[in-house]
Design a protein around this motif. Sequence first.
Motif, short mmCIF file in Angstrom:
data_model
loop_
_atom_site.label_atom_id
_atom_site.label_comp_id
_atom_site.label_asym_id
_atom_site.label_seq_id
_atom_site.Cartn_x
_atom_site.Cartn_y
_atom_site.Cartn_z
N ARG A 1 46.75 14.25 -40.39
CA ARG A 1 46.13 14.24 -39.06
C ARG A 1 44.83 15.05 -39.12
N HIS A 2 43.74 14.43 -38.72
CA HIS A 2 42.43 15.06 -38.82
C HIS A 2 41.91 15.38 -37.43
N SER A 3 41.49 16.62 -37.23
CA SER A 3 41.04 17.05 -35.90
C SER A 3 39.84 16.26 -35.42
N ALA A 4 38.96 15.84 -36.33
CA ALA A 4 37.77 15.08 -35.93
C ALA A 4 38.13 13.68 -35.45
N ASN A 5 39.35 13.22 -35.75
CA ASN A 5 39.80 11.88 -35.35
C ASN A 5 40.79 11.92 -34.19
N GLY A 6 40.84 13.03 -33.48
CA GLY A 6 41.83 13.13 -32.42
C GLY A 6 43.22 13.29 -32.96
N ASN A 7 43.33 13.95 -34.12
CA ASN A 7 44.61 14.24 -34.77
C ASN A 7 45.37 12.99 -35.20
N ILE A 8 44.64 11.98 -35.67
CA ILE A 8 45.28 10.86 -36.36
C ILE A 8 44.61 10.74 -37.74
N SER A 9 45.24 10.00 -38.63
CA SER A 9 44.75 9.91 -39.99
C SER A 9 43.46 9.11 -40.07
N PRO A 10 42.65 9.31 -41.11
CA PRO A 10 41.44 8.50 -41.28
C PRO A 10 41.72 7.00 -41.31
N GLU A 11 42.80 6.60 -41.99
CA GLU A 11 43.14 5.18 -42.06
C GLU A 11 43.43 4.61 -40.67
N GLN A 12 44.23 5.33 -39.88
CA GLN A 12 44.57 4.87 -38.53
C GLN A 12 43.35 4.85 -37.63
N TYR A 13 42.47 5.82 -37.81
CA TYR A 13 41.26 5.89 -36.99
C TYR A 13 40.38 4.67 -37.22
N GLU A 14 40.27 4.25 -38.47
CA GLU A 14 39.47 3.05 -38.76
C GLU A 14 40.17 1.79 -38.25
N GLN A 15 41.48 1.73 -38.37
CA GLN A 15 42.21 0.57 -37.85
C GLN A 15 42.02 0.42 -36.34
N ASN A 16 42.01 1.56 -35.64
CA ASN A 16 41.77 1.52 -34.19
C ASN A 16 40.39 0.99 -33.87
N TYR A 17 39.40 1.37 -34.69
CA TYR A 17 38.03 0.90 -34.48
C TYR A 17 37.96 -0.62 -34.63
N TYR A 18 38.52 -1.14 -35.72
CA TYR A 18 38.44 -2.59 -35.95
C TYR A 18 39.29 -3.37 -34.95
N ALA A 19 40.34 -2.77 -34.44
CA ALA A 19 41.15 -3.44 -33.40
C ALA A 19 40.34 -3.60 -32.12
N LYS A 20 39.53 -2.59 -31.81
CA LYS A 20 38.69 -2.69 -30.60
C LYS A 20 37.59 -3.74 -30.76
#
Length: 290
Positions: A269-288
Amino acid sequence: MVRYAYIESLRGEHAITKMCAWLGVSRAGYYKWRKWVPSAREKRRLLVEKVVVNTFWEFKERYGAPRLKDELEDEGIPACKNHIAQLLAKNGLRARNGKGYKYFPAPNARNHVSDNLLRRNFTASKPDEKWVSDITYIKLNRGNAYLAVIMDLYSRKIIGWALDTSMTNQLIIDAFQMAVKNRGVEPGLILHSDRGVQYRSGEYQHLLLSQGIRPSMSRKGNCWDNAVIESFFARLKVESLYAEDITTKGKAYSCVFEYIEMFYNRKRRHSANGNISPEQYEQNYYAKCA
């Protein structure tokens, strides 16, 4: 000795007699130099000098004679502090500690130096907009392993990395090629690094430009211009490497692989990503964007 070596490098192209005359040395002296075999004591002296100089640059001019002595002894090379100080002086080297230090860059230090395009703006609006890269060392039983990484600033994901026991141009090229293979590179992407000699090499710079990547470099002696990657290295060492007995290159590789590919990118969990993993953060971006 330098003149003799120069003559040797041109042997076969010009007559030895003429070259000796041009350089003001005797032909007998040249042939004596060719037959000279260093004694065991001389070999050891040359080895210690080479190790001292290499270690000085490895630690980026931060260590003077006392700390270099400790480093050499850790490598099993007994050395005298005063002797190390003499070798540093002989080679015109001085650690950058204390008020008396003045920075005099090597003649090639200005080659391929890029502007600081990043300017400590460590945010990005999308993946593959800004990358940052750096090298750190991992201490082994004998010598060091060197780890080069490339991070995407949007998600803080490590998208390319390479590890070896030599800090060569190929090390950062391998990391770069992994990143390019894993990602979609569009012209205009910024890739930031420090001013290390590997990052200023013509081969590496050509690779960036061939992909339409804009190189960016930290200001001279300013580690904060690449603070995000420095923070990653700190977490890697605290959360993984310091907890393990890293004795060999193979062990170092296993630990780095586990940390980056299995934990950091996918789970941590990364604080810069709102405490989610880098992989999940990118998946959220592409889902949007879908």
